[in-house]
Design a protein around this motif. Structure first.
Motif, short mmCIF file in Angstrom:
data_model
loop_
_atom_site.label_atom_id
_atom_site.label_comp_id
_atom_site.label_asym_id
_atom_site.label_seq_id
_atom_site.Cartn_x
_atom_site.Cartn_y
_atom_site.Cartn_z
N TYR A 1 -45.48 -28.50 68.81
CA TYR A 1 -45.09 -27.14 69.15
C TYR A 1 -44.48 -26.36 68.00
CZ TYR A 1 -46.17 -27.81 73.96
OH TYR A 1 -46.83 -28.01 75.13
N ASN A 2 -44.26 -27.02 66.91
CA ASN A 2 -43.54 -26.35 65.84
C ASN A 2 -44.46 -25.38 65.11
OD1 ASN A 2 -41.48 -25.75 64.20
ND2 ASN A 2 -41.74 -27.54 62.88
N ARG A 3 -44.05 -24.15 65.00
CA ARG A 3 -44.90 -23.16 64.37
C ARG A 3 -44.30 -22.77 63.03
NH1 ARG A 3 -45.77 -19.87 69.94
NH2 ARG A 3 -47.70 -20.89 70.54
N MET B 1 -41.72 -31.72 73.98
CA MET B 1 -41.71 -30.37 73.44
C MET B 1 -40.48 -30.07 72.60
SD MET B 1 -42.67 -27.39 76.06
CE MET B 1 -41.83 -25.83 75.86
N LEU B 2 -39.30 -30.43 73.12
CA LEU B 2 -38.06 -30.07 72.44
C LEU B 2 -37.80 -30.94 71.21
CD1 LEU B 2 -35.72 -27.94 73.55
CD2 LEU B 2 -37.80 -28.27 74.84
N GLY C 1 -35.50 -36.85 70.81
CA GLY C 1 -34.33 -36.01 71.04
C GLY C 1 -34.62 -34.71 71.76
N THR C 2 -33.55 -34.03 72.13
CA THR C 2 -33.67 -32.70 72.70
C THR C 2 -32.45 -31.89 72.28
OG1 THR C 2 -34.05 -31.41 74.73
CG2 THR C 2 -32.57 -33.31 74.90
N VAL D 1 -42.26 -31.19 81.99
CA VAL D 1 -41.41 -31.10 80.79
C VAL D 1 -40.18 -32.00 80.93
CG1 VAL D 1 -39.88 -29.51 79.56
CG2 VAL D 1 -42.25 -28.88 79.97
N ASN D 2 -39.90 -32.43 82.17
CA ASN D 2 -38.78 -33.35 82.40
C ASN D 2 -37.43 -32.72 82.01
OD1 ASN D 2 -37.58 -36.55 81.29
ND2 ASN D 2 -37.94 -35.94 83.39
#
Lengths: 665, 665
Positions: free
Chosen positions: B90-92, B113-114, B146-147, B247-248
């Protein structure tokens, strides 16, 4: 989890309410005795333990949800029989039924819905006396479970395009039902998937190669003992949807399925043994049912909104966030004027459409009586009214339901708030029973016709009577009467302008059909404007009527909401009003001020107004909207019901995450 | 199921396209080489069999969906590593990444995602060199997952209100993390529920009873070997949501959990062993990241819309319904002007925000360079731009995604259309990373400040420079330049009118804060109007710039869309324009005609325009929107995947329905 009975924020709000909440509840219920009856049934239904869910639906699989819904449907049927509620879950036989709440035990609908709302009524309405005798009692006793199959994969609103055929075979005195293509498969009927064993199938009747239009046939699709699909019947469910996932919507195809001649419902049209077709059907009769269904949608739309706004306003009263003033504690978010702007119009709009639906119901009942003595005079106007009010109520209320959800921020995104589900069932009202754009075009057709006849001297029907008034007042008038008058001018202006465009396009060489199509964006605008004028007029006149009997305190609050509705709509439709009336910039400035003052005036009654909708916690089904206002506690309690939270470590850690972490995937 | 490769309706449409589709695709991708790179990665990812679903997510239980998403996340990570895509899902890191499509293998998001979008970037951005050395590599190799935990049950957008505490204990050189109340529980972080073992926790730092504001701490929450929550850590998932169910998202509470001193990220602020706090943090630095995230949201909003409009337009080209002319076959519904009215603006709006996001990205990159040499001049304007464009792109695009869904009638209600899911993830953009109303109020704050400084002679920043122009043209001008100018007048008019209201309310005795609150509905209107003027201006100037390099055929189509966007917005915001410019009724009539002509002009290119977005069927995930256009066949195929359809009779018949039918319940 807490010792207090009610969140102090809500206690405080309730103490500031200026009117008697019960009095408003009774008014919404169309009478104190209706409130009492409704509550008595609720007490019964909500005390049945088989109707409660252990695990919320949203955690279950699609299949488990269905099985859960069947269990609840069966027990609901039982308790309603015991309670003496005869007419079934969804059938509304009077306007006081509009306030029935117990079907909210299904967040997502019941697979028996169509049995009550369509299968039984169609037998009663379209069967001859012998057929009614045969089928009605079996259906009422749930000896057979039915649905109504009209829509196909390839056709919805356009009935004439339906492809399913029923060909009469005079040798065997049977109809042969056939699905000539994939697009002819029935698609959408509730309960059809795995629940019903009979259905009424709308099919193109053909006798000796000649078509006789759409007719209703009773078709058995599953064995009554084994529930297995009968030979030649292709049946199943259509899959997951945005909402109504427990309704078990199905598909249905026929491979030359034979049914006896007497399975065609023959009240209005008949096929004799030797294949002669006779018909006494007055096509106008079909419109009556459509009108009735659409009136109930106006009310449903208002009801969904009233629930969403109850949840959002209660939550806004207990949620504290940010700072209005540096040295004060975080305020209730209901104190932010932007929040009031989002929510108070929801209360007013819900009132507007509820009271309009009661009014329209009465007009419909009056029409039914006239129709029984052969008088159809009122039908064209009633049909246009039902179309148009169905459209604007469904689209307005759905938009506001979503505004309520979003006004709750992230927590409104939680299924446990019940706001996403309310949006799902609400937005469906824009599509079913006549897609909204198609309905507006039908309304426009009726308006243009009335306009043209009017220009040739024909009198206008009551809700169009202002079409005859050509004088535009020289000055803007901000009274309710003045605003109503202005919206009527807008309706005239938009209709007249659309008709001019039609004429221009025809003059430039387009056919009548192409001109209609090209001007259709304007035409739907004209239809909407007429509907707005109707709602403004009816909402005001109904409240004026009720105002004569209710207490002064309640009357005052009801009129605050009418005024809010009027001023809000004026600011929202400012462009049309600037174009077609004498509204000026100075008026707009003063209306904005008035609007801001009205929000402030309504603020102390906000909680009282939503309490008056009188929804039990079991009806709202919402962590954010409960009567006691303990939103955070409930959010946590509901989260803990997630099966994922039943074990500290999910198996996928060992199966996938750990190998990934160890570089051993 | 069919021998033809493409539905003849779509074949016909593609043959009428007037421009080169690939040329537009390259433009959207910011270059032909970017198109090629994107497609190469897509080819890899979409060929991995472990990334395919056997049963669509919507039929699974909440828990099964999660487990499925973990499986796919792990295999996606693997294939991306093999493919050489280093930066994660997801990193842009560049604007060409905006067109990344492979994460659409998750209809509903990934629990990792995070890790990519927040955990790693925060370590890099806020850790000192030793901390980066320690944590970055472990995270990048997925040795730890991680998040980022900021939002709490009781606080979202208002960061200062967060309650989680980190108290320094100098005796043991540790921080003690504690959740003092239920409302202080972290709530929402992606992956937190059952996936991550570490997280960055934002908490109020306290040393010797004195608060030092919000600081970031790295906290281990689960054992790396067993994945069991560590002592004192209360963690789980928050339950089902409108979207992002895979996404949990989790909750997290601390009961006096101790972490080493060096687990506070210390690039900008430090706590020494003996509890001395030092800080070199420039609060302005935090704004840069927020700006970046909001620019990507502008692009996401446009992307979601581009997918929805692709689905809806393709379906509208293959769906035939009703009659335009009596003796002709049922037309494609795309031929109805009301349908064109709903959909073509979706293409134009998607272009408008995509090109704006590219422009805003470039401004952001420029700002970053300036910031590195200590120049923050551009920040206030950039911050207001990112806030405001985030708001109007998210709300416009979400509204249009929903319009696309509804334009597909009942079938748009099917999950297999993917339109409901697109709505779910799209509407979330209105709430996350700064709730829209709060963002508009922040924008308004900046505008009022600039306005007041401007009235005292301070120069305006570029996007507000027109505030200085007081002259109103005497005549309406329907050119693009004229319309842009008119919208700038509206922006001035609304801002000026809001400021007057503020002054009036203050004069009448309200405090500055109360006056601000009471005028806030007007203020958010002024903020929105400024954003509109910006988007109109940038969309036009960007297309003018591209127009110098693309082929004449493409240039012409791109300008048709710009014109449609301008005229559509003019008609939609007619009220504001009538109020603040010289727009007259006559102009409105001619603009309506122009709009109707533009729809007709764009009609033959509709399919070409959506094909140019270049979404593979695996990306669209839609029965209605596939490239071949066989919508009905796909609807049926997807329905047959329902586990309910795997058996002809569901067990609930024997358990519940049959006993009910036999009166033996």
């Amino acid at each position: 989890m807490t010792l207090k009975k009610v969140n102090p924020d809500l206690e405080k709000e309730r103490s500031t309410c200026t009117f008697n909440i019960e009095e408003l509840t009774n008014l919404l219920d169309t009478g104190a005795h209706c409130t009492a009856e409704r509550r008595a049934v609720e007490d019964k239904v909500f005390s049945v333990k088989e109707l409660k869910d252990e695990i919320p639906d949203e955690f279950l699989s699609h299949k488990e949800r269905y099985e859960n819904a069947i269990r609840k449907s069966v027990f609901l049927h039982k308790v309603l029989q015991e309670t003496g509620v005869k007419r079934g879950v969804y059938n509304r036989s009077d306007k006081s039924d509009f306030r029935t709440t117990y079907y909210s035990i299904f967040k997502d609908g019941s697979p028996f819905m169509l049995q009550y709302s369509m299968f039984v009524p169609t037998i009663l309405g379209q069967g001859d006396s012998e057929q009614v005798e045969l089928w009605y009692k079996r259906a009422l006793n749930m000896e057979i479970i039915g649905t109504y199959a009209q829509t196909e994969l390839g056709h919805g609103t356009f009935i004439r395009g339906l492809e399913t055929e029923a060909v009469y075979d005079e040798k065997t005195e049977e109809f042969i039902l056939n699905s000539p293509s994939l697009s002819s498969y029935k698609w959408w009927p509730g309960g059809l998937g795995h629940t019903t064993n009979y259905c009424i199938v709308m099919a193109q009747l053909k006798i000796k190669g000649k078509p006789y239009g759409m007719q209703p046939f009773i078709v058995q699709i599953r064995d009554e003992e084994t529930h297995m699909p009968l030979p030649g019947v292709k049946v199943g469910e259509i899959g997951a949807k945005l909402a109504f996932n427990t309704v078990n919507n199905g598909f249905l195809g026929f491979e030359h399925v034979r049914i006896p001649r007497r399975h065609m419902l023959m009240r209005f049209s008949q096929v004799s043994k030797d294949g002669k077709f006779t018909s006494s059907a007055n096509p106008k009769l079909a419109y009556g049912t459509m009108v009735m269904v659409r009136v109930t949608i106006v009310n449903s739309a208002a009801t969904y909104l009233s629930r969403a706004v109850t949840i959002a306003i209660r939550y806004s009263a207990v949620r504290h966030q940010s700072k209005l003033k540096q040295n004060e504690p975080e305020p209730q978010i209901l104190d932010y004027v932007t929040q009031q702007h989002k929510l108070f119009i929801g209360i007013a709009t819900s009132h507007a459409y509820m009271f309009c639906s009661y009014w329209l119901w009465d007009v419909y009942v009056m029409y039914q009586k006239e129709q029984n003595v052969g008088n159809f005079d009122r039908l064209p106007e009633l049909h246009a009214l039902a179309c148009c009010l169905k459209v604007i109520s469904s689209s307005d209320c759905t938009g506001l339901v979503e505004k309520c959800r979003m006004s709750c921020g992230g927590h409104g995104f939680m299924m446990s708030s019940n706001l996403p589900q309310l949006y799902g069932i609400s937005t469906a009202t824009c599509t079913y029973e006549g897609e909204n754009t198609v309905m507006l075009l039908q309304t426009a057709r009726a308006l243009v016709k009335a306009w043209e006849l009017g220009s040739r001297g024909r009198p206008f029907s009551p809700t169009m009577s202002y079409f005859a008034e050509k004088n535009v007042p020289s000055k803007w008038d901000s009274s309710l009467e003045g605003i109503l008058n202005a919206f009527q001018k807008v309706s005239i202006g938009k209709l007249s302008s659309s008709v001019s465009s039609l004429q221009e396009y025809t003059k430039s060489g387009l056919s009548a059909e192409d001109a209609w199509n090209k001007a259709s964006v304007q035409l739907i605008g004209a239809a909407e404007a007429w509907g707005r004028a109707v709602v403004l007029s009816i909402y005001k006149s109904e409240i004026e009527r009720y105002g004569q009997t209710v207490s002064p305190a309640l009357k005052s609050v009801l009129f605050d909401l009418v005024e809010l509705y009027y001023v809000h709509l004026t600011l929202e439709k400012m462009g049309d009003l600037l174009l077609y009336t004498q509204l000026s910039e100075k008026d707009v400035v003063s209306l904005r001020k008035k609007y801001e003052d009205l929000l402030e005036k309504i603020r102390p009654n906000a909680i009282g107004l939503v309490d008056a909708f009188d929804y039990r916690d079991e009806v709202l089904n919402s962590t954010l909207g409960s009567y006691d206002g303990f939103a955070y506690e409930r959010l946590m309690t509901e989260a803990m019901k997630s099966p994922l939270n039943a074990e500290p470590v999910n198996q996928s850690f060992h199966k996938y995450i750990k190998p990934l972490m160890k570089g051993k995937l």
